[in-house]
Design an enzyme around this catalytic site. Structure first.
Site, PDB file in Angstrom:
ATOM      1  N   GLU A 150     -48.561   8.272 -34.862  1.00 38.36           N
ATOM      2  CA  GLU A 150     -47.763   7.706 -35.931  1.00 38.36           C
ATOM      3  C   GLU A 150     -46.531   8.588 -36.072  1.00 38.36           C
ATOM      4  O   GLU A 150     -46.645   9.780 -36.352  1.00 38.36           O
ATOM      5  CB  GLU A 150     -48.611   7.745 -37.206  1.00 38.36           C
ATOM      6  CG  GLU A 150     -48.100   6.892 -38.323  1.00 38.36           C
ATOM      7  CD  GLU A 150     -48.972   7.079 -39.563  1.00 38.36           C
ATOM      8  OE1 GLU A 150     -50.217   6.978 -39.460  1.00 38.36           O
ATOM      9  OE2 GLU A 150     -48.401   7.346 -40.623  1.00 38.36           O
ATOM     10  N   ASP A 183     -45.425  10.227 -50.912  1.00 38.68           N
ATOM     11  CA  ASP A 183     -45.816  11.436 -50.193  1.00 38.68           C
ATOM     12  C   ASP A 183     -45.920  12.648 -51.094  1.00 38.68           C
ATOM     13  O   ASP A 183     -45.153  12.814 -52.042  1.00 38.68           O
ATOM     14  CB  ASP A 183     -44.809  11.731 -49.074  1.00 38.68           C
ATOM     15  CG  ASP A 183     -45.011  10.808 -47.889  1.00 38.68           C
ATOM     16  OD1 ASP A 183     -46.115  10.852 -47.312  1.00 38.68           O
ATOM     17  OD2 ASP A 183     -44.095  10.036 -47.558  1.00 38.68           O
ATOM     18  N   TYR A 210     -54.279   0.086 -42.832  1.00 35.65           N
ATOM     19  CA  TYR A 210     -54.226   1.505 -43.187  1.00 35.65           C
ATOM     20  C   TYR A 210     -54.894   1.651 -44.557  1.00 35.65           C
ATOM     21  O   TYR A 210     -54.333   1.252 -45.573  1.00 35.65           O
ATOM     22  CB  TYR A 210     -52.761   1.932 -43.244  1.00 35.65           C
ATOM     23  CG  TYR A 210     -52.504   3.424 -43.366  1.00 35.65           C
ATOM     24  CD1 TYR A 210     -53.198   4.228 -44.264  1.00 35.65           C
ATOM     25  CD2 TYR A 210     -51.530   4.032 -42.582  1.00 35.65           C
ATOM     26  CE1 TYR A 210     -52.948   5.579 -44.365  1.00 35.65           C
ATOM     27  CE2 TYR A 210     -51.255   5.396 -42.686  1.00 35.65           C
ATOM     28  CZ  TYR A 210     -51.966   6.157 -43.575  1.00 35.65           C
ATOM     29  OH  TYR A 210     -51.703   7.504 -43.687  1.00 35.65           O
TER      30      TYR A 210
END
Lengths: 405, 274
Positions: free
Chosen positions: B50, B61, B179
């Protein structure tokens, strides 16, 4: 019976879009919280008890309605009838409390006990801390360290009311980064926490909720000007950072086509990228903080740092409804640079005995700019939204004016 | 129809293990070192890599990837450079590459150009962490002519109704995998895996029975990989590898790359299903 359809009521649509703007550009982890919020909000709107609680607090705690003040000296100076919508007289010193109280009540309704919020100038942080103190909610305010430096007093006021100030060190250390950190907290704690966003930005349903809670400004102003003058104003002027005070005063006038709506962005020290915070004037459409709207970005789609003497306007994005109003031409957006804002700040102090917030000084400065470029007609009626008071800005103003306190 | 990513999971399933999917941010700590890290991941047996594209405001994040993004951007990293670097990696490694990047840089380039550039660089899938399934149509359509598979995220807080919509969209768009975010939170190393991971994975599996499921966010130790592999077809490791690099990489790039590679090998070895 003839049903009148108001254009302003058509937005946003079910997908949270204002024309092509808005939407939900948020991580999947937040979607359940956004859906819960939307459902609770729609239910609260239909709930007379919620509405009564809100109205009572706006009246007794916030001190609404705020005056629509006929500024005689300014009016004489400009040869026009200038009215100031006195949001600076609302409790905690700015319009931010209108939305903070509304969303804090929603938080209770959702059964959540913890509130987080971002703040730039500190006004939204103070308003949120006050609403949370009143309603017994735990409160954490994210604030960039650069803004804590510029707005020391507000950071202290937030703590006085029992909230925690969380200093944000990432990125440009201002409002944009405070929003990033608040979003990260929310992604982690959304089950128990409400993110009480302070401007008409973010993913759907925030831009709509904030607009609705702030529309009290425009509803009052419309009623007040009709009572005072027997007609609608020719112009309504407000400053635009994220755009909550502006959308609040604009929205009830949107269907009155003859009323000119003027949003004033922070021109900072000039039009070069990185030296202003005027997303609608110098930016382009992009996705930031959950919605698609005008943003200040470089050719690579990275968000630019911004600059303005006013911490509350120092933000590289803007609410999606403003982007729509710009594209449809219903509102016009312009910029005022730091120097002109500071001159207007002093002018209002001296001429009217009112110390405006540096944010609101941008809206006042537009009067001077209009006169300079022939945009003022003799005798016309203008409402300027005086979104906040300037007590918080004494250090910034003093240093900009070369005075040491 | 099977695509490149689906082939990977067919293979790893036969080998009774979960696919090992390391995340590498291109441009961090600099261009050359990030290329070396990607090569080290290939050497460590990555099944998919990735490749992260830095963004100025990465709100999904945690601190590790935020700092890395900032550093990469300060080094002059751009999306155009990103695609050039991805192409170099694709030429050398022959491992399927997936792009992980926030929406705005893709929008700014133009979705068609971004997807075409991605395909030309050897990228076969695209993860946009700030796009929920209902806003993904533009990316799906843009990627289709270039067979870029859109990869959707699922979170423990996603309702069954949402998981069903995600599963249906993944099926329809021929996604390589879903995911699965292991916890409600941002990326970053954690001491332990979420306790409700098995129940969450089961819910996603019911909603999307025919699609490989990969787990990411917080997978920091070989024992996490081993546990996650029981419930998932792949494990995604990002911040922990960056931390492994950072421990020694600041003064000695080669040692940093080696340190990340060692952790990657241990993670891959731990991610067995039996």
């Amino acid at each position: 019976m003839i049903q009148s359809t108001k254009k302003s009521q058509e937005y946003p649509n079910a997908a949270g879009r204002f024309g092509s703007f808005g939407g939900v550009f948020a991580p999947e982890s937040l979607m359940f919280a956004l859906e819960l919020l939307e459902n609770e909000y729609l239910a609260a709107r239909q709930d007379p008890l919620f509405q009564r609680q809100l109205d009572d607090l706006l009246k007794d705690f916030v001190g609404r309605e705020t005056p629509l003040y006929y500024a005689r000296n300014l009016s004489e100076h400009f040869g026009a009838k200038i009215y100031l919508k006195r949001e600076d007289l609302a409790h905690t010193g700015a319009h931010k409390i209108n939305n903070a109280i509304g969303q804090a009540l929603l938080t209770k309704r959702m059964g959540k006990q913890r509130v987080i919020a971002e703040t730039g100038a500190g006004q939204h942080g103070v308003a949120t801390a006050a609403a949370c103190a009143l309603l017994g909610l735990e409160c954490v305010i994210y604030m960039g360290v650069e803004d804590i430096r510029r707005q020391t007093l507000n950071a202290f006021r937030i703590r006085l009311m029992g909230a925690e100030v969380c200093a944000v060190e990432s990125g440009s250390k201002t409002l944009k980064d405070a929003i990033n950190e608040a979003m990260r907290d929310w992604v982690t704690n959304a089950q128990t926490t409400h993110y009480l966003i302070g401007s008409a930005v973010g993913p759907h349903p925030f831009p709509r909720i904030v607009r609705d809670f702030q529309s009290v400004i425009g509803k009052e102003a419309r009623r007040q000007i009709l009572a005072a003058e027997g007609r609608l104003p020719d112009k309504v002027i407000a400053c635009v950072g994220g755009g909550s005070n502006a959308i609040g005063i604009f929205h009830p006038f949107i269907d009155d086509a003859a009323v000119e709506l003027i949003g004033v962005e922070a021109g900072g020290s000039g039009p070069e990228p990185g030296y202003n915070a005027a997303s609608l004037t110098y930016g382009s459409p992009g996705a930031l903080h959950g919605s698609y709207s005008y943003v200040l970005q470089n050719d690579d789609g990275q968000i630019l740092e911004t600059q303005s003497v006013s911490a509350g306007l120092d933000y590289p994005g803007v609410g999606p409804e403003h982007s729509m109003l710009k594209e449809t031409g219903r509102a016009r957006y312009t910029t005022i640079e730091d120097v002109a804002a500071l001159a207007a700040f002093q002018a209002l102090c001296r001429m009217e005995g009112i110390i405006p917030a540096l944010e609101s000084a941008h809206a006042i400065a537009e009067l001077f700019a209009l006169r300079e470029n022939g945009g003022l007609r003799a005798g016309e009626i203008i409402i300027v939204n005086l979104s906040g008071r300037g007590d918080k800005d004494m250090n910034t103003a003093a240093s900009a004016l070369g005075v040491s306190l | 129809m099977t695509n490149t990513l689906q082939n990977v999971f067919a293979t790893t399933k036969q080998e009774k293990r979960a696919a090992f999917i390391p995340y590498v941010m291109l441009g961090y700590p600099n261009e050359a070192a990030s290329l070396a890290i990607a090569q080290a991941m290939a050497d460590a047996g990555a099944d998919i890599i990735e490749l992260g594209a830095p963004f100025s405001d990465p709100l999904a994040d945690g601190a590790t990837i935020q700092k890395a993004s900032q550093r990469a951007l300060e080094n002059g990293m751009t999306l155009r450079k990103y695609f050039q670097m991805a192409e170099q990696i694709a030429r050398k490694t022959n491992i399927p590459l997936v792009m992980m990047g926030y929406y705005n840089p893709l929008l700014r380039m133009g979705l068609d150009e971004a997807m075409r550039s991605a395909a030309n660089s050897g990228i076969c899938g695209c993860i946009t962490p700030d796009l929920p399934v209902e806003e993904s149509l533009a990316v799906i359509s843009a990627g289709k002519p270039y067979t870029i598979a859109p990869i959707f995220l699922a979170a423990p807080s996603s309702s069954d109704r949402r998981l069903k919509a995600i599963g249906a969209a993944a099926q329809e768009a021929d996604s390589g995998f879903i995911y699965c975010v292991s916890l409600n939170g941002v990326t970053g190393a954690r001491a332990a895996l979420a306790e409700d991971l098995p129940q969450f994975m089961q819910r996603v599996h019911v909603a999307a029975p025919n699609i490989p499921l990969c787990v990411g966010f917080g997978i920091s130790k070989p024992k996490h990989a081993s546990l996650a592999a029981r419930y998932a077809d792949g494990v995604i490791v990002g911040s922990a590898l960056m931390n492994a690099y950072d421990e020694v990489g600041a003064t000695d790039t080669a040692a940093g790359v080696k340190s990340a590679e060692i952790l990657a090998r241990r993670m891959r070895a731990a991610a067995v299903t039996q």
